[in-house]
Write a protein that holds these residues in place. Structure first.
Motif, PDB file in Angstrom:
ATOM      1  N   HIS A 255       0.718  -1.378  -0.256  1.00 32.30           N
ATOM      2  CA  HIS A 255      -0.196  -0.114  -0.536  1.00 32.30           C
ATOM      3  C   HIS A 255       0.922   0.985  -0.285  1.00 32.30           C
ATOM      4  CE1 HIS A 255      -4.433  -1.691   0.272  1.00 32.30           C
ATOM      5  NE2 HIS A 255      -3.421  -3.151   1.321  1.00 32.30           N
ATOM      6  N   LEU A 256       2.059   0.899   0.780  1.00 26.60           N
ATOM      7  CA  LEU A 256       3.077   2.456   0.608  1.00 26.60           C
ATOM      8  C   LEU A 256       3.542   1.919  -0.249  1.00 26.60           C
ATOM      9  CD1 LEU A 256       3.889   4.349   2.830  1.00 26.60           C
ATOM     10  CD2 LEU A 256       6.769   2.642   2.836  1.00 26.60           C
ATOM     11  N   ARG A 257       4.172   1.666  -1.167  1.00 26.86           N
ATOM     12  CA  ARG A 257       4.297   1.985  -2.740  1.00 26.86           C
ATOM     13  C   ARG A 257       3.909   1.817  -4.094  1.00 26.86           C
ATOM     14  NH1 ARG A 257       8.330  -2.714  -0.077  1.00 26.86           N
ATOM     15  NH2 ARG A 257       9.672  -1.673   0.296  1.00 26.86           N
ATOM     16  N   GLY A 258       2.215   1.549  -3.363  1.00 28.09           N
ATOM     17  CA  GLY A 258       1.600   1.300  -4.627  1.00 28.09           C
ATOM     18  C   GLY A 258       1.568   0.134  -5.572  1.00 28.09           C
ATOM     19  N   ASN A 259       1.533  -1.207  -4.704  1.00 30.24           N
ATOM     20  CA  ASN A 259       2.983  -1.885  -5.866  1.00 30.24           C
ATOM     21  C   ASN A 259       1.561  -3.219  -5.086  1.00 30.24           C
ATOM     22  OD1 ASN A 259       4.466  -1.426  -5.857  1.00 30.24           O
ATOM     23  ND2 ASN A 259       5.996  -2.851  -5.241  1.00 30.24           N
ATOM     24  N   GLY A 260       0.597  -3.520  -6.580  1.00 33.67           N
ATOM     25  CA  GLY A 260      -1.209  -4.259  -6.802  1.00 33.67           C
ATOM     26  C   GLY A 260      -1.989  -3.580  -5.924  1.00 33.67           C
ATOM     27  N   THR A 261      -1.828  -2.341  -6.084  1.00 30.97           N
ATOM     28  CA  THR A 261      -3.410  -1.996  -5.753  1.00 30.97           C
ATOM     29  C   THR A 261      -2.500   0.064  -5.202  1.00 30.97           C
ATOM     30  OG1 THR A 261      -4.346  -1.363  -3.182  1.00 30.97           O
ATOM     31  CG2 THR A 261      -1.562  -1.749  -3.194  1.00 30.97           C
ATOM     32  N   ALA A 262      -3.982   0.115  -5.133  1.00 33.10           N
ATOM     33  CA  ALA A 262      -3.584   2.137  -4.687  1.00 33.10           C
ATOM     34  C   ALA A 262      -2.646   2.266  -3.940  1.00 33.10           C
ATOM     35  CB  ALA A 262      -4.878   3.334  -5.099  1.00 33.10           C
ATOM     36  N   GLN A 263      -2.011   3.787  -4.070  1.00 32.86           N
ATOM     37  CA  GLN A 263      -0.946   3.551  -3.261  1.00 32.86           C
ATOM     38  C   GLN A 263      -1.949   4.223  -2.034  1.00 32.86           C
ATOM     39  OE1 GLN A 263      -0.289   6.732  -1.688  1.00 32.86           O
ATOM     40  NE2 GLN A 263       1.783   5.969  -0.884  1.00 32.86           N
ATOM     41  N   ASN A 264      -1.478   4.203  -0.822  1.00 30.28           N
ATOM     42  CA  ASN A 264      -2.684   4.915  -0.061  1.00 30.28           C
ATOM     43  C   ASN A 264      -1.643   4.792   1.866  1.00 30.28           C
ATOM     44  OD1 ASN A 264      -4.574   4.761   2.166  1.00 30.28           O
ATOM     45  ND2 ASN A 264      -6.014   3.776   0.517  1.00 30.28           N
ATOM     46  N   ASP A 265      -1.347   5.519   1.993  1.00 23.94           N
ATOM     47  CA  ASP A 265      -0.707   5.857   3.037  1.00 23.94           C
ATOM     48  C   ASP A 265      -1.219   5.357   4.292  1.00 23.94           C
ATOM     49  OD1 ASP A 265       1.816   6.900   1.911  1.00 23.94           O
ATOM     50  OD2 ASP A 265       0.916   9.599   2.101  1.00 23.94           O
ATOM     51  N   ASN A 266      -2.790   5.647   4.560  1.00 20.29           N
ATOM     52  CA  ASN A 266      -3.573   5.562   5.490  1.00 20.29           C
ATOM     53  C   ASN A 266      -3.367   3.559   5.764  1.00 20.29           C
ATOM     54  OD1 ASN A 266      -4.116   8.123   6.303  1.00 20.29           O
ATOM     55  ND2 ASN A 266      -5.883   7.782   4.793  1.00 20.29           N
ATOM     56  N   LEU A 267      -4.079   3.256   4.128  1.00 21.53           N
ATOM     57  CA  LEU A 267      -3.922   1.520   4.646  1.00 21.53           C
ATOM     58  C   LEU A 267      -2.156   1.095   5.400  1.00 21.53           C
ATOM     59  CD1 LEU A 267      -6.044   0.652   2.061  1.00 21.53           C
ATOM     60  CD2 LEU A 267      -6.535   0.295   3.706  1.00 21.53           C
ATOM     61  N   ALA A 268      -1.422   2.087   4.499  1.00 23.99           N
ATOM     62  CA  ALA A 268      -0.325   1.230   4.967  1.00 23.99           C
ATOM     63  C   ALA A 268       0.283   1.366   6.466  1.00 23.99           C
ATOM     64  CB  ALA A 268       0.812   1.779   3.945  1.00 23.99           C
ATOM     65  N   PHE A 269      -0.663   2.967   6.811  1.00 25.08           N
ATOM     66  CA  PHE A 269       0.320   2.995   8.224  1.00 25.08           C
ATOM     67  C   PHE A 269      -1.114   2.046   8.965  1.00 25.08           C
ATOM     68  CE2 PHE A 269      -1.191   5.397  12.307  1.00 25.08           C
ATOM     69  CZ  PHE A 269      -0.475   5.255  12.571  1.00 25.08           C
ATOM     70  N   SER A 270      -2.546   1.648   8.647  1.00 27.97           N
ATOM     71  CA  SER A 270      -2.685   0.538   9.726  1.00 27.97           C
ATOM     72  C   SER A 270      -2.649  -0.865   9.593  1.00 27.97           C
ATOM     73  CB  SER A 270      -4.469   0.136   9.044  1.00 27.97           C
ATOM     74  OG  SER A 270      -5.317   0.141   9.583  1.00 27.97           O
ATOM     75  N   TRP A 271      -2.131  -0.991   8.337  1.00 27.13           N
ATOM     76  CA  TRP A 271      -0.979  -2.544   8.639  1.00 27.13           C
ATOM     77  C   TRP A 271      -0.120  -2.314   9.073  1.00 27.13           C
ATOM     78  CZ3 TRP A 271      -4.387  -6.480   8.527  1.00 27.13           C
ATOM     79  CH2 TRP A 271      -5.031  -6.334   7.501  1.00 27.13           C
ATOM     80  N   PHE A 272       1.118  -1.588   9.024  1.00 25.36           N
ATOM     81  CA  PHE A 272       2.137  -1.530   9.553  1.00 25.36           C
ATOM     82  C   PHE A 272       1.922  -1.437  11.557  1.00 25.36           C
ATOM     83  CE2 PHE A 272       4.735   0.738   5.766  1.00 25.36           C
ATOM     84  CZ  PHE A 272       5.155  -0.166   5.142  1.00 25.36           C
ATOM     85  N   LEU A 273       0.720  -0.732  11.802  1.00 34.45           N
ATOM     86  CA  LEU A 273       0.624  -0.811  13.496  1.00 34.45           C
ATOM     87  C   LEU A 273       0.320  -2.004  13.357  1.00 34.45           C
ATOM     88  CD1 LEU A 273      -0.386   0.843  15.471  1.00 34.45           C
ATOM     89  CD2 LEU A 273      -2.610   1.475  14.793  1.00 34.45           C
ATOM     90  N   SER A 274      -0.958  -2.705  12.908  1.00 38.59           N
ATOM     91  CA  SER A 274      -1.184  -4.251  13.479  1.00 38.59           C
ATOM     92  C   SER A 274       0.397  -4.767  14.307  1.00 38.59           C
ATOM     93  CB  SER A 274      -1.963  -4.635  12.366  1.00 38.59           C
ATOM     94  OG  SER A 274      -3.384  -3.947  12.182  1.00 38.59           O
ATOM     95  N   ALA A 275       1.169  -4.654  12.349  1.00 41.18           N
ATOM     96  CA  ALA A 275       2.701  -5.668  12.693  1.00 41.18           C
ATOM     97  C   ALA A 275       2.827  -5.089  13.826  1.00 41.18           C
ATOM     98  CB  ALA A 275       2.696  -5.809  11.898  1.00 41.18           C
ATOM     99  N   ALA A 276       3.479  -3.586  14.042  1.00 46.17           N
ATOM    100  CA  ALA A 276       4.104  -3.015  15.015  1.00 46.17           C
ATOM    101  C   ALA A 276       3.734  -3.290  16.820  1.00 46.17           C
ATOM    102  CB  ALA A 276       4.089  -1.219  14.969  1.00 46.17           C
ATOM    103  N   GLU A 277       2.328  -3.793  17.247  1.00 48.56           N
ATOM    104  CA  GLU A 277       1.498  -4.136  17.715  1.00 48.56           C
ATOM    105  C   GLU A 277       2.183  -5.127  17.780  1.00 48.56           C
ATOM    106  OE1 GLU A 277      -2.075  -2.839  17.893  1.00 48.56           O
ATOM    107  OE2 GLU A 277      -2.194  -0.992  18.790  1.00 48.56           O
ATOM    108  N   GLN A 278       2.553  -5.619  17.640  1.00 49.77           N
ATOM    109  CA  GLN A 278       2.475  -7.767  17.592  1.00 49.77           C
ATOM    110  C   GLN A 278       3.947  -7.553  17.626  1.00 49.77           C
ATOM    111  OE1 GLN A 278       0.121 -10.245  15.476  1.00 49.77           O
ATOM    112  NE2 GLN A 278      -0.171  -9.436  14.357  1.00 49.77           N
ATOM    113  N   GLY A 279       4.773  -7.112  17.518  1.00 45.30           N
ATOM    114  CA  GLY A 279       6.103  -6.852  17.620  1.00 45.30           C
ATOM    115  C   GLY A 279       7.052  -6.946  16.441  1.00 45.30           C
ATOM    116  N   ASP A 280       6.731  -6.735  15.273  1.00 46.77           N
ATOM    117  CA  ASP A 280       7.540  -6.488  14.146  1.00 46.77           C
ATOM    118  C   ASP A 280       8.225  -5.297  13.982  1.00 46.77           C
ATOM    119  OD1 ASP A 280       8.036  -8.283  11.776  1.00 46.77           O
ATOM    120  OD2 ASP A 280       7.702  -5.694  10.935  1.00 46.77           O
ATOM    121  N   ALA A 281       9.653  -5.413  14.354  1.00 44.11           N
ATOM    122  CA  ALA A 281      10.525  -4.388  14.395  1.00 44.11           C
ATOM    123  C   ALA A 281      10.626  -4.194  12.869  1.00 44.11           C
ATOM    124  CB  ALA A 281      12.056  -4.933  14.214  1.00 44.11           C
ATOM    125  N   PRO A 282      10.861  -4.695  11.752  1.00 41.74           N
ATOM    126  CA  PRO A 282      10.007  -3.298  10.730  1.00 41.74           C
ATOM    127  C   PRO A 282       9.172  -2.893  10.684  1.00 41.74           C
ATOM    128  CG  PRO A 282      11.685  -5.518  10.203  1.00 41.74           C
ATOM    129  CD  PRO A 282      10.248  -5.667  11.329  1.00 41.74           C
TER     130      PRO A 282
END
Length: 110
Positions: free
Chosen positions: A30-57
């Motif tokens: 979503h951040l890069r717009g690969n395979g989908t429209a580029q969407n910072d809000n969705l990128a943020f949301s998915w990064f938040l979900s992974a970050a809350e589970q402890g994913d360092a990247p």
């Protein structure tokens, strides 16, 4: 041949079931717009979900988004929190990158 649209479909199914790597990968698509429209809000949301589970990247990317005001309002304190999480995580490569951001943005002064 890479099929990003198919990747988005599969990662979405997996991410919705709580799979951390899929959440992080979907955030990147979503951040890069690969395979989908580029969407910072969705990128943020998915990064938040992974970050809350402890994913360092994901923690690192989420902090960068907070620093730049992408996917939401610019928030130095949230960026500081997530960079600190990334530094303290067990991913050496991300720790080095996160420490550089900590130092460059003087996040220790907040």
């Amino acid at each position: 041949v890479q099929d990003f649209q198919e990747a988005v479909a599969w990662y979405t199914k997996s991410a919705e079931q709580g799979h951390i790597n899929s959440q992080y990968n979907l955030g990147n698509l979503h951040l890069r717009g690969n395979g989908t429209a580029q969407n910072d809000n969705l990128a943020f949301s998915w990064f938040l979900s992974a970050a809350e589970q402890g994913d360092a990247p994901a923690q690192y990317n989420l902090a960068a988004m907070y620093l730049n005001g992408k996917g939401g309002d610019k928030n130095i304190l949230e960026a500081r929190f997530w960079i600190k999480q990334a530094i303290e995580n067990n991913d050496e490569y991300i720790r080095i990158l996160a420490q550089q951001v900590w130092d460059d943005f003087k996040l220790g002064s907040y």
